[in-house]
Write an enzyme that holds these catalytic residues in place. Structure first.
Site, PDB file in Angstrom:
ATOM      1  N   TYR A 173       0.843  -1.202   0.000  1.00  0.00           N
ATOM      2  CA  TYR A 173       0.000   0.000   0.000  1.00  0.00           C
ATOM      3  C   TYR A 173       0.873   1.245   0.000  1.00  0.00           C
ATOM      4  O   TYR A 173       2.029   1.234   0.434  1.00  0.00           O
ATOM      5  CB  TYR A 173      -0.937   0.024   1.211  1.00  0.00           C
ATOM      6  N   SER A 225       7.586   2.732  15.334  1.00  0.00           N
ATOM      7  CA  SER A 225       7.630   1.896  14.133  1.00  0.00           C
ATOM      8  C   SER A 225       6.476   2.169  13.177  1.00  0.00           C
ATOM      9  O   SER A 225       6.432   1.590  12.095  1.00  0.00           O
ATOM     10  CB  SER A 225       7.635   0.410  14.531  1.00  0.00           C
ATOM     11  N   GLY A 226       5.549   3.026  13.567  1.00  0.00           N
ATOM     12  CA  GLY A 226       4.526   3.438  12.619  1.00  0.00           C
ATOM     13  C   GLY A 226       3.108   3.010  12.924  1.00  0.00           C
ATOM     14  O   GLY A 226       2.256   3.000  12.026  1.00  0.00           O
ATOM     15  N   HIS A 284      -5.865   6.507  13.053  1.00  0.00           N
ATOM     16  CA  HIS A 284      -5.997   7.456  11.936  1.00  0.00           C
ATOM     17  C   HIS A 284      -7.294   7.237  11.173  1.00  0.00           C
ATOM     18  O   HIS A 284      -8.014   6.240  11.352  1.00  0.00           O
ATOM     19  CB  HIS A 284      -4.806   7.343  10.991  1.00  0.00           C
ATOM     20  N   HIS A 335      -3.288  -3.072   8.564  1.00  0.00           N
ATOM     21  CA  HIS A 335      -1.939  -3.628   8.652  1.00  0.00           C
ATOM     22  C   HIS A 335      -1.315  -3.341  10.015  1.00  0.00           C
ATOM     23  O   HIS A 335      -0.085  -3.332  10.161  1.00  0.00           O
ATOM     24  CB  HIS A 335      -1.063  -3.069   7.536  1.00  0.00           C
ATOM     25  N   CYS A 374      -2.507  -0.645  12.245  1.00  0.00           N
ATOM     26  CA  CYS A 374      -3.020   0.593  12.812  1.00  0.00           C
ATOM     27  C   CYS A 374      -4.484   0.423  13.230  1.00  0.00           C
ATOM     28  O   CYS A 374      -5.143  -0.556  12.879  1.00  0.00           O
ATOM     29  CB  CYS A 374      -2.914   1.739  11.798  1.00  0.00           C
TER      30      CYS A 374
END
Length: 421
Positions: free
Chosen positions: A310, A323-324, A328, A344, A346
């Site tokens: 993505y 790490s992200g 959101h 993935h 989040c």
């Protein structure tokens, strides 16, 4: 020995006090008034110490010792304070004849020592002495930088301390830890944790109180840490906390419950990580808020040739791991939000609810995930997972043991110990 100041003979007659309906006579003050009420005599000739006064410099590697000479007097109180207001902790012998410091002297500073005594008749005496310590012998200074930046944070925000040089042995770590002071109003019991040789985190037993003020200071300046390392001055830090805001995501029911000061203020349908990308369980802390973030699968190891690849521009992104992992807006998955986990890793929600969440939370607020198939959030290497350690395990990361007394060098009581009577 009797240093009791001369006592003047009181007037012999007593005064008769007459009050409406009540008559009384005052007692005459006799000649045997309490000696503790007398002005302290000068005990300079009775008090000695092991430090030079005047132009001499004391060795900061040696403890301060104060003693009373003679057989019929004793020390009742000692207060030793340096030029920046740090109290020197110490112990008084049971017979009151000798006091010695139990915390290290700072190099390159001036101390003022106030000693209180009493003689065999109970008359109080006092002496004030001052001395300077020699400059630090080591050329290398240990600097400490506190974090985060000054501001208002959520109640889950840990305090951090970064050292300019590694400190490895427990005794040296204890010196450092005693000097790093954290005070909150309202008060909260807390402790430092050595993450590694150069980094410490501080957190309370529970979250910080809401609307608290937190002051972080260092008393390391001039203190010997090792033979080659002395403490340097540090910039103090002041933080405040806002409301207690907690977001609890139940990955099994696909809902996020947001609370403010214990009261539910919103329940949000969400989607979390799908199998193979399950969201981490545990307590996380909001790290930052980013209105717009470009998210690409390759940053978490997904090949651009994979069906999971993505490349998206994401809005209202609230970061909870380095790490992200974010909370959101995910308008592409609204059909699954509240029903299935398809992300993935989040936590995704509608754009309007993501905007609300973004505007509601601040750095330091609590974001917790429960009942996910993912691993537990690690304590220190991917954000602030500090709260995933129990209080008992957290205390094990401190260089101070419970039987270390005193464990704070700034407590006046520790510096003013009286003998048993």
């Amino acid at each position: 020995m009797n240093h009791t100041p001369p006592r003047f003979r009181p007037v012999v007659s007593c005064t008769l006090l007459v009050v409406t309906l009540v008559a009384g006579v005052t007692a005459c003050a006799g000649s045997n008034s309490n000696p503790l009420a007398a002005k302290p005599y000068d005990a300079a000739n009775e008090i000695s110490s092991n430090v030079p006064e005047g132009d001499g410099k004391a060795d900061s590697d040696k403890p301060l010792e104060v003693s009373v000479d003679g057989d019929d007097g004793r020390i009742t109180d000692v207060s030793a304070v340096d030029a920046i207001g740090r109290h020197l902790a110490g112990e008084l012998d049971a017979d009151g004849k000798r006091w010695h410091s139990t915390s290290p002297l700072a190099a390159g500073t001036r101390y003022t020592v106030r000693v209180s005594t009493e003689d065999s008749d109970g008359a109080p005496g006092s002496r004030t002495l001052s001395f300077e310590t020699a400059s630090a012998k080591a050329k290398k200074l240990l600097k400490v930088t506190f974090g985060p930046e000054a501001g208002t944070y959520g109640v889950g925000q840990p305090i951090t301390a970064e050292l300019s040089a590694p400190v490895k042995d427990k005794a040296s770590r204890a010196i450092v830890e005693r000097a790093l002071q954290v005070r909150s109003t309202p008060a909260a019991t807390g402790s430092w944790y050595w993450v590694d040789d150069k980094h410490l985190h501080y957190r309370p037993k529970d979250y910080w109180p809401a609307k608290a003020t937190i002051d972080v200071t260092s008393g390391l300046a001039g203190i010997k840490v090792t033979d080659a390392l002395y403490g340097a001055p540090a910039t103090a830090l002041k933080l405040t906390t806002g409301d207690r805001v907690e977001a609890i995501t139940d990955a099994a029911t696909h809902t996020m419950t947001v609370k403010r000061n214990g009261k539910v203020i919103n329940t949000i349908p969400v989607t979390t990580g799908k199998p193979g990308f399950s969201t981490r369980n545990g307590v996380k802390v909001v790290l930052s808020k980013e209105y717009s973030v470009r998210m690409r699968g390759e940053t978490i190891g997904i090949s651009t040739d994979s069906s999971d690849s993505y490349d998206l521009q994401v809005y209202y992104a609230t970061r909870v791991t380095w790490s992200g992992e974010y909370v959101h807006a995910a308008p592409w998955s609204t059909g699954s939000q509240g029903l299935a986990n398809v992300s993935h890793g989040c936590t995704g929600m509608s754009t309007s609810l993501a905007e609300w969440f973004y505007n509601t939370v601040r750095p330091g607020d609590i974001v917790q995930v429960v009942r996910s198939q993912g691993e537990m959030m690690t304590p220190f290497d991917n954000g602030y997972g500090d709260w995933n350690l129990s209080w008992d395990k957290w205390q094990q990361g401190s260089a101070l043991q419970k039987n270390d007394a005193p464990d704070r060098t700034d407590t006046i009581q520790a510096a003013r110990l009286r003998p048993e009577v």
